[in-house]
Design an enzyme around this catalytic site. Structure first.
Site, PDB file in Angstrom:
ATOM      1  N   GLU A  90       0.812  -1.208   0.000  1.00 29.95           N
ATOM      2  CA  GLU A  90       0.000   0.000   0.000  1.00 29.95           C
ATOM      3  C   GLU A  90       0.852   1.266   0.000  1.00 29.95           C
ATOM      4  O   GLU A  90       2.017   1.256   0.404  1.00 29.95           O
ATOM      5  CB  GLU A  90      -0.896   0.009   1.221  1.00 29.95           C
ATOM      6  CG  GLU A  90      -0.112   0.008   2.511  1.00 29.95           C
ATOM      7  CD  GLU A  90      -1.004  -0.213   3.712  1.00 29.95           C
ATOM      8  OE1 GLU A  90      -0.839   0.507   4.703  1.00 29.95           O
ATOM      9  OE2 GLU A  90      -1.866  -1.099   3.631  1.00 29.95           O
ATOM     10  N   CYS A 103       3.541   8.393   0.795  1.00 32.24           N
ATOM     11  CA  CYS A 103       4.187   7.429   1.685  1.00 32.24           C
ATOM     12  C   CYS A 103       4.212   6.081   0.971  1.00 32.24           C
ATOM     13  O   CYS A 103       3.165   5.566   0.599  1.00 32.24           O
ATOM     14  CB  CYS A 103       3.355   7.373   2.962  1.00 32.24           C
ATOM     15  SG  CYS A 103       3.879   6.127   4.109  1.00 32.24           S
ATOM     16  N   CYS A 110       6.896  -7.034   7.181  1.00 32.18           N
ATOM     17  CA  CYS A 110       8.107  -6.550   7.830  1.00 32.18           C
ATOM     18  C   CYS A 110       8.513  -7.536   8.913  1.00 32.18           C
ATOM     19  O   CYS A 110       7.674  -7.998   9.690  1.00 32.18           O
ATOM     20  CB  CYS A 110       7.877  -5.172   8.449  1.00 32.18           C
ATOM     21  SG  CYS A 110       9.377  -4.476   9.172  1.00 32.18           S
ATOM     22  N   CYS A 114       7.616  -4.597  15.252  1.00 33.58           N
ATOM     23  CA  CYS A 114       7.403  -3.654  16.358  1.00 33.58           C
ATOM     24  C   CYS A 114       6.044  -3.971  16.983  1.00 33.58           C
ATOM     25  O   CYS A 114       5.086  -4.289  16.270  1.00 33.58           O
ATOM     26  CB  CYS A 114       7.444  -2.220  15.844  1.00 33.58           C
ATOM     27  SG  CYS A 114       9.055  -1.827  15.138  1.00 33.58           S
ATOM     28  N   CYS A 117       2.808  -2.085  15.679  1.00 34.77           N
ATOM     29  CA  CYS A 117       2.660  -1.825  14.238  1.00 34.77           C
ATOM     30  C   CYS A 117       1.873  -2.922  13.545  1.00 34.77           C
ATOM     31  O   CYS A 117       2.117  -4.113  13.765  1.00 34.77           O
ATOM     32  CB  CYS A 117       4.036  -1.686  13.606  1.00 34.77           C
ATOM     33  SG  CYS A 117       3.994  -1.588  11.798  1.00 34.77           S
ATOM     34  N   CYS A 333       0.602   2.451   7.978  1.00 30.71           N
ATOM     35  CA  CYS A 333       1.405   1.261   8.120  1.00 30.71           C
ATOM     36  C   CYS A 333       0.648  -0.079   8.121  1.00 30.71           C
ATOM     37  O   CYS A 333       0.430  -0.679   9.163  1.00 30.71           O
ATOM     38  CB  CYS A 333       2.189   1.378   9.434  1.00 30.71           C
ATOM     39  SG  CYS A 333       3.879   0.858   9.282  1.00 30.71           S
TER      40      CYS A 333
HETATM   41  N1  SAH Z   1      10.025   0.444   9.073  1.00 28.99           N
HETATM   42  C1  SAH Z   1      10.326   1.818   9.029  1.00 28.99           C
HETATM   43  C2  SAH Z   1       9.457   2.612   8.096  1.00 28.99           C
HETATM   44  C3  SAH Z   1       8.003   2.287   8.044  1.00 28.99           C
HETATM   45  S1  SAH Z   1       7.026   2.649   9.474  1.00 28.99           S
HETATM   46  C4  SAH Z   1      10.256   2.403  10.439  1.00 28.99           C
HETATM   47  O1  SAH Z   1       9.785   1.723  11.327  1.00 28.99           O
HETATM   48  O2  SAH Z   1      10.742   3.517  10.608  1.00 28.99           O
HETATM   49  C5  SAH Z   1       6.889   4.419   9.452  1.00 28.99           C
HETATM   50  C6  SAH Z   1       6.617   5.025  10.791  1.00 28.99           C
HETATM   51  O3  SAH Z   1       5.277   4.758  11.230  1.00 28.99           O
HETATM   52  C7  SAH Z   1       7.535   4.512  11.885  1.00 28.99           C
HETATM   53  O4  SAH Z   1       7.993   5.592  12.670  1.00 28.99           O
HETATM   54  C8  SAH Z   1       6.610   3.610  12.657  1.00 28.99           C
HETATM   55  O5  SAH Z   1       7.066   3.369  13.947  1.00 28.99           O
HETATM   56  C9  SAH Z   1       5.318   4.373  12.595  1.00 28.99           C
HETATM   57  N2  SAH Z   1       4.108   3.620  12.898  1.00 28.99           N
HETATM   58  C10 SAH Z   1       3.862   2.313  12.674  1.00 28.99           C
HETATM   59  N3  SAH Z   1       2.612   1.986  13.064  1.00 28.99           N
HETATM   60  C11 SAH Z   1       2.056   3.125  13.540  1.00 28.99           C
HETATM   61  C12 SAH Z   1       0.775   3.439  14.083  1.00 28.99           C
HETATM   62  N4  SAH Z   1      -0.156   2.530  14.190  1.00 28.99           N
HETATM   63  N5  SAH Z   1       0.557   4.721  14.477  1.00 28.99           N
HETATM   64  C13 SAH Z   1       1.521   5.669  14.347  1.00 28.99           C
HETATM   65  N6  SAH Z   1       2.735   5.433  13.832  1.00 28.99           N
HETATM   66  C14 SAH Z   1       3.003   4.166  13.442  1.00 28.99           C
HETATM   67 FE1  SF4 Z   2       8.455  -2.788  10.453  1.00 30.44          FE
HETATM   68 FE2  SF4 Z   2       6.306  -1.519  11.372  1.00 30.44          FE
HETATM   69 FE3  SF4 Z   2       8.480  -1.706  12.890  1.00 30.44          FE
HETATM   70 FE4  SF4 Z   2       8.532  -0.113  10.739  1.00 30.44          FE
HETATM   71  S1  SF4 Z   2       7.240   0.138  12.554  1.00 30.44           S
HETATM   72  S2  SF4 Z   2      10.089  -1.591  11.372  1.00 30.44           S
HETATM   73  S3  SF4 Z   2       7.205  -1.301   9.351  1.00 30.44           S
HETATM   74  S4  SF4 Z   2       7.196  -3.437  12.184  1.00 30.44           S
END
Ligand code: SAH
Ligand code: SF4
Length: 346
Positions: A90, A103, A110, A114, A117, A333
């Protein structure tokens, strides 16, 4: 996964197709500058050649399977694309005043996982190719929603860009190419969850592309819970990489902080963050958490979020508190993709 023409720069494209260099350039312009992905519309190419190309080359990777427009934030939209092998990724177009930010995703799923996420939940499938990454931005850029504006591009969709380093670099070369969209490197930001070797490698790149680090917690106990990668590259190692980057690349970095109620939203959290941000003159981006169904996190209320920001400001940190954008279309995300998959399997 097979290559598509959108994966190549003009020279490689000509070589791949055994064409003259100028023909490689023409096709590249159609694909990357105009977002035209069918040979029949490439009017400066002879009919005979178009027929020949059709029989032996695939121009692009993506097929649009879902487009959701936000009602709360008009102009903000989210696209779900199907790839050749049936996987989906997406991209999101965010509209804030005059500003347009696209974006894009760098991987299917991934592996970093995290805890807050949505992307991590469905695990990791595979890396995206340079063309699969760049085509998301091109298709969004040529869409009517852009009103002819040049977008900012952020690698903040699905995936950890530095676990797909070479293809991410190649995709940036496609997006900045003067025969393509020609996007200024300064308008592109790559976001990492803290893959330290990638930060060192990124520091060596001869360009002005920006770096954003998803910090979210400023001590190892909390950060390891939120971002499991922190066990491999704890904060001290990560900051060593950041300092190397600052010294070598000389560009300001952004620290991302997804604000989670009762987890990383206290005055002490803000103080620990300020202690990291201030000596590095980092810019801090506080993003109220976008809730994910099934995960035990929520966003603090507006006042607490503003208090967190104000405390950082008070400490002298450069900070913005992002507005929630496109929550109604799950524009953060990996969430819409999950919903589409749930829908497809029900
Ligand atoms: N994997 C990379 C880039 C993709 S995520 C990273 O983690 O940096 C992009 C950003 O969105 C990251 O800062 C991530 O922590 C944040 N993110 C992920 N899920 C989210 C959510 N549900 N609400 C707010 N930010 C979120
Ligand atoms: Fe992967 Fe989501 Fe963590 Fe970014 S925030 S590294 S997309 S698991």
């Amino acid at each position: 996964m097979q290559n598509a023409l959108v994966d190549f720069d003009p020279k490689a494209l000509a070589e791949h197709l055994e064409l003259k260099p100028f023909q490689g350039r023409q096709i590249f312009q159609w694909l990357h500058q105009k977002g035209v992905f069918d040979f029949d519309s490439m009017t400066n190419i002879s009919k005979a050649m178009r027929a020949d190309l059709k029989s032996r080359a695939r121009p692009s990777h993506l097929e649009l399977v879902h487009l959701a427009e936000s009602k709360k934030s008009p102009g903000t939209r989210k696209a779900v694309w199907r790839l050749q092998d049936g996987e989906t990724v997406e991209s999101v177009l965010i509209r804030e005043g005059e500003r347009r930010t696209i974006c894009i995703s760098s991987q299917v799923g991934c592996a970093v996982k995290c805890s807050f996420c949505a992307t991590g939940i469905s695990g990791f499938q595979r890396n995206l190719s340079p063309g699969e990454i760049a085509e998301q931005a091109t298709r969004m850029t040529v869409s009517d929603a852009m009103e002819g504006r040049t977008p900012n591009i952020v690698y903040m969709g699905m995936g950890e860009p530095f676990r797909n380093f070479d293809n991410v670099v190649a995709s940036i070369q496609l997006l900045t190419h003067r025969d393509g969209l020609g996007i200024g490197a300064r308008k592109i930001t790559v976001s990492t969850a803290g893959e330290a070797p990638g930060i060192y490698a990124f520091a060596e790149m001869p360009w002005q592309v920006r770096l954003s680090l998803s910090l979210h917690a400023a001590n190892d106990v909390k950060r390891s819970e939120l971002v499991p990668l922190n066990k491999k590259y704890p904060i001290a190692k990560l900051l060593a990489a950041v300092d190397y980057y600052l010294e070598h690349a000389g560009r300001q970095i952004t620290l991302e902080w997804a604000l989670l109620r009762g987890v990383n939203d206290t005055k002490q959290d803000a103080n620990e963050l300020a202690d990291i941000a201030l000596p590095r003159r980092a810019f801090v981006n506080v993003i109220p958490y976008n809730p994910v169904a099934g995960l035990p996190y929520s966003a603090p209320d507006r006042n607490s979020a503003a208090a967190f920001r104000d405390h950082l400001l008070h400490r002298g940190v450069q900070v913005t508190l992002r507005k929630e954008q496109g929550q109604d279309i799950d524009a953060a995300c990996g969430q819409l993709r999950r919903r589409v998959e749930e829908f497809a399997s029900s």
